[in-house]
Scaffold this motif. Sequence first.
Motif, PDB file in Angstrom:
ATOM      1  N   VAL A  60       0.700  -1.053  -0.192  1.00  0.00           N
ATOM      2  CA  VAL A  60      -0.024   0.055   0.479  1.00  0.00           C
ATOM      3  C   VAL A  60       0.863   0.543  -0.329  1.00  0.00           C
ATOM      4  O   VAL A  60       2.124   1.370   0.167  1.00  0.00           O
ATOM      5  N   CYS A  61       0.274   2.185  -0.546  1.00  0.00           N
ATOM      6  CA  CYS A  61       1.323   3.424  -0.984  1.00  0.00           C
ATOM      7  C   CYS A  61       0.214   4.769   0.070  1.00  0.00           C
ATOM      8  O   CYS A  61      -0.793   4.181  -0.827  1.00  0.00           O
ATOM      9  N   ILE A  62       1.168   5.298   0.529  1.00  0.00           N
ATOM     10  CA  ILE A  62      -0.119   6.787   1.181  1.00  0.00           C
ATOM     11  C   ILE A  62       0.873   7.775   0.756  1.00  0.00           C
ATOM     12  O   ILE A  62       1.907   7.710   0.678  1.00  0.00           O
ATOM     13  N   ASN A  63       0.172   8.479  -0.476  1.00  0.00           N
ATOM     14  CA  ASN A  63       0.988   9.563  -0.683  1.00  0.00           C
ATOM     15  C   ASN A  63       1.902   9.148  -1.389  1.00  0.00           C
ATOM     16  O   ASN A  63       3.440  10.362  -1.103  1.00  0.00           O
ATOM     17  N   GLY A  64       1.756   8.204  -2.326  1.00  0.00           N
ATOM     18  CA  GLY A  64       3.341   7.471  -2.862  1.00  0.00           C
ATOM     19  C   GLY A  64       4.084   6.936  -1.937  1.00  0.00           C
ATOM     20  O   GLY A  64       5.446   6.493  -2.764  1.00  0.00           O
ATOM     21  N   ILE A  65       4.309   7.436  -0.834  1.00  0.00           N
ATOM     22  CA  ILE A  65       5.345   6.649   0.030  1.00  0.00           C
ATOM     23  C   ILE A  65       4.596   4.884   0.200  1.00  0.00           C
ATOM     24  O   ILE A  65       3.616   5.162   0.965  1.00  0.00           O
ATOM     25  N   PRO A  66       5.718   3.554   0.032  1.00  0.00           N
ATOM     26  CA  PRO A  66       4.885   2.737   0.517  1.00  0.00           C
ATOM     27  C   PRO A  66       4.619   2.482   2.018  1.00  0.00           C
ATOM     28  O   PRO A  66       5.420   3.550   3.077  1.00  0.00           O
ATOM     29  N   SER A  67       3.541   2.033   2.743  1.00  0.00           N
ATOM     30  CA  SER A  67       3.315   2.266   3.873  1.00  0.00           C
ATOM     31  C   SER A  67       4.263   2.454   4.775  1.00  0.00           C
ATOM     32  O   SER A  67       4.676   2.456   6.280  1.00  0.00           O
ATOM     33  N   ARG A  68       5.289   1.108   4.938  1.00  0.00           N
ATOM     34  CA  ARG A  68       6.470   0.145   5.582  1.00  0.00           C
ATOM     35  C   ARG A  68       6.716   1.611   6.059  1.00  0.00           C
ATOM     36  O   ARG A  68       7.779   1.808   7.157  1.00  0.00           O
ATOM     37  N   ASP A  69       6.780   2.773   5.044  1.00  0.00           N
ATOM     38  CA  ASP A  69       8.545   3.832   5.548  1.00  0.00           C
ATOM     39  C   ASP A  69       7.377   5.137   5.206  1.00  0.00           C
ATOM     40  O   ASP A  69       7.673   5.867   5.784  1.00  0.00           O
ATOM     41  N   PHE A  70       6.132   4.480   5.718  1.00  0.00           N
ATOM     42  CA  PHE A  70       5.166   5.874   5.106  1.00  0.00           C
ATOM     43  C   PHE A  70       5.616   6.351   7.418  1.00  0.00           C
ATOM     44  O   PHE A  70       5.210   5.810   7.974  1.00  0.00           O
ATOM     45  N   GLN A  71       5.269   7.805   7.794  1.00  0.00           N
ATOM     46  CA  GLN A  71       5.564   8.364   8.531  1.00  0.00           C
ATOM     47  C   GLN A  71       4.399   8.960   9.503  1.00  0.00           C
ATOM     48  O   GLN A  71       4.385   8.946  10.451  1.00  0.00           O
ATOM     49  N   ASP A  72       3.951   9.710   8.524  1.00  0.00           N
ATOM     50  CA  ASP A  72       3.053  10.824   9.125  1.00  0.00           C
ATOM     51  C   ASP A  72       1.471  10.393   9.121  1.00  0.00           C
ATOM     52  O   ASP A  72       0.537  10.765   8.729  1.00  0.00           O
ATOM     53  N   TRP A  73       1.465   9.191   9.517  1.00  0.00           N
ATOM     54  CA  TRP A  73      -0.035   8.164  10.091  1.00  0.00           C
ATOM     55  C   TRP A  73      -0.606   9.107  11.158  1.00  0.00           C
ATOM     56  O   TRP A  73      -1.862   9.113  11.129  1.00  0.00           O
ATOM     57  N   ARG A  74      -0.303  10.858  11.552  1.00  0.00           N
ATOM     58  CA  ARG A  74      -0.908  11.283  12.613  1.00  0.00           C
ATOM     59  C   ARG A  74      -2.168  11.914  11.107  1.00  0.00           C
ATOM     60  O   ARG A  74      -3.177  12.937  11.117  1.00  0.00           O
ATOM     61  N   SER A  75      -1.753  12.161  10.142  1.00  0.00           N
ATOM     62  CA  SER A  75      -2.681  12.625   9.248  1.00  0.00           C
ATOM     63  C   SER A  75      -3.840  11.625   8.928  1.00  0.00           C
ATOM     64  O   SER A  75      -4.411  12.014   7.475  1.00  0.00           O
ATOM     65  N   VAL A  76      -3.604  10.391   8.872  1.00  0.00           N
ATOM     66  CA  VAL A  76      -4.750   9.491   8.743  1.00  0.00           C
ATOM     67  C   VAL A  76      -5.394   9.128  10.031  1.00  0.00           C
ATOM     68  O   VAL A  76      -4.979   8.586  10.923  1.00  0.00           O
ATOM     69  N   SER A  77      -6.721   9.724   9.980  1.00  0.00           N
ATOM     70  CA  SER A  77      -7.960   9.101  10.876  1.00  0.00           C
ATOM     71  C   SER A  77      -8.617   7.487  10.832  1.00  0.00           C
ATOM     72  O   SER A  77      -8.910   7.294   9.434  1.00  0.00           O
ATOM     73  N   TYR A  78      -8.538   6.388  11.949  1.00  0.00           N
ATOM     74  CA  TYR A  78      -9.256   5.626  11.713  1.00  0.00           C
ATOM     75  C   TYR A  78     -10.062   5.819  12.215  1.00  0.00           C
ATOM     76  O   TYR A  78     -10.677   6.051  13.632  1.00  0.00           O
ATOM     77  N   MET A  79     -11.721   5.460  12.005  1.00  0.00           N
ATOM     78  CA  MET A  79     -12.831   5.791  12.289  1.00  0.00           C
ATOM     79  C   MET A  79     -13.278   3.939  12.666  1.00  0.00           C
ATOM     80  O   MET A  79     -14.020   4.117  11.691  1.00  0.00           O
ATOM     81  N   PHE A  80     -13.239   3.047  14.273  1.00  0.00           N
ATOM     82  CA  PHE A  80     -13.756   2.352  13.992  1.00  0.00           C
ATOM     83  C   PHE A  80     -14.817   2.297  13.881  1.00  0.00           C
ATOM     84  O   PHE A  80     -15.950   3.420  14.114  1.00  0.00           O
ATOM     85  N   GLN A  81     -15.603   0.679  13.996  1.00  0.00           N
ATOM     86  CA  GLN A  81     -16.640   1.027  13.709  1.00  0.00           C
ATOM     87  C   GLN A  81     -18.492   0.977  15.080  1.00  0.00           C
ATOM     88  O   GLN A  81     -18.808   1.566  15.173  1.00  0.00           O
TER      89      GLN A  81
END
Length: 264
Positions: free
Chosen positions: A81-102
Amino acid sequence: MNAPAIASESPATAATAAAIAVSSVSKWFDGSEGQSLLVLKDIDIQVPAQSILAILGASGCGKSTLLNIISGILRPDRGHVCINGIPSRDFQDWRSVSYMFQEDRLLPWRTALANVEFSLEAGKMPRAERRRRALEALQLVGLNGFEDAFPHQLSGGMRSRVALARSLVLDPCILLMDEPFSRLDAQTRSLMHQELLRIQQMKHMTIIFVTHDVEESVVLADRVVVLAPRPGRVREFVDIELDRPRDPTLPEVTRYIQRLRALL
Ligand SMILES: Nc1ncnc2c1ncn2[C@@H]1O[C@H](COP(=O)(O)OP(=O)(O)OP(=O)(O)O)[C@@H](O)[C@H]1O
Ligand SMILES: [Mg+2]
């Protein structure tokens, strides 16, 4: 993990315009009898920045698993998976990704305001700034006046709004939502749809949401991906080429709803 041994694939080298790119993702789980269960098979999905993707599919077809992989909670066994072009294992900015659970996961001993502030407590933000931001997020979801209410004093719709405020307070670029409105009555759900679209427009977010509700997918999404079950795989993409707001009683909206129902 029981994925058959295979040479690991390298992440896409070319930068992609997609905010989220899921490429050839497969996932196995351990079955109850020790066997390997292929849950997701060769999933390819591109989500352009600032668009809304709905994931639709039967129960157990792997929707939450896919969202967990996109959010970085789970790793795929194959693909990436890439986030903004960066492979998720190298992606640092997880604070810009919010997850709303069920489930809303509100802390029952905290007020609405303190629940929203909770999202900010992991960082080093000063208390006053946390409070200011949490108040702003509650206002954004229309909950002014309920800051001091505890979760048990709120209706289901209000609790969903608090959960949404908690996701929004980090000012995410990407919002992942797993059946966020499934427990709401039709009227409140429709209200929440309007709120979400308004906030998405204002904040320019990219949104992926999982739903069982075909009508919800057509009302909200730019694109719907229908997953087929066992193993979960892409059955079809349907682009919803309609202006908003989309009244579910209009014939052009109903046509999409019927088309998607036929695919499920
Ligand atoms: N941690 C796990 N270990 C083993 N199997 C799992 C695990 N998590 C999920 N599964 C299995 O993977 C499959 C997909 O589960 P998932 O929760 O992703 O489905 P879903 O499409 O979100 O379903 P629902 O619509 O009911 O929420 C199911 O068969 C489930 O039993
Ligand atoms: Mg699920």
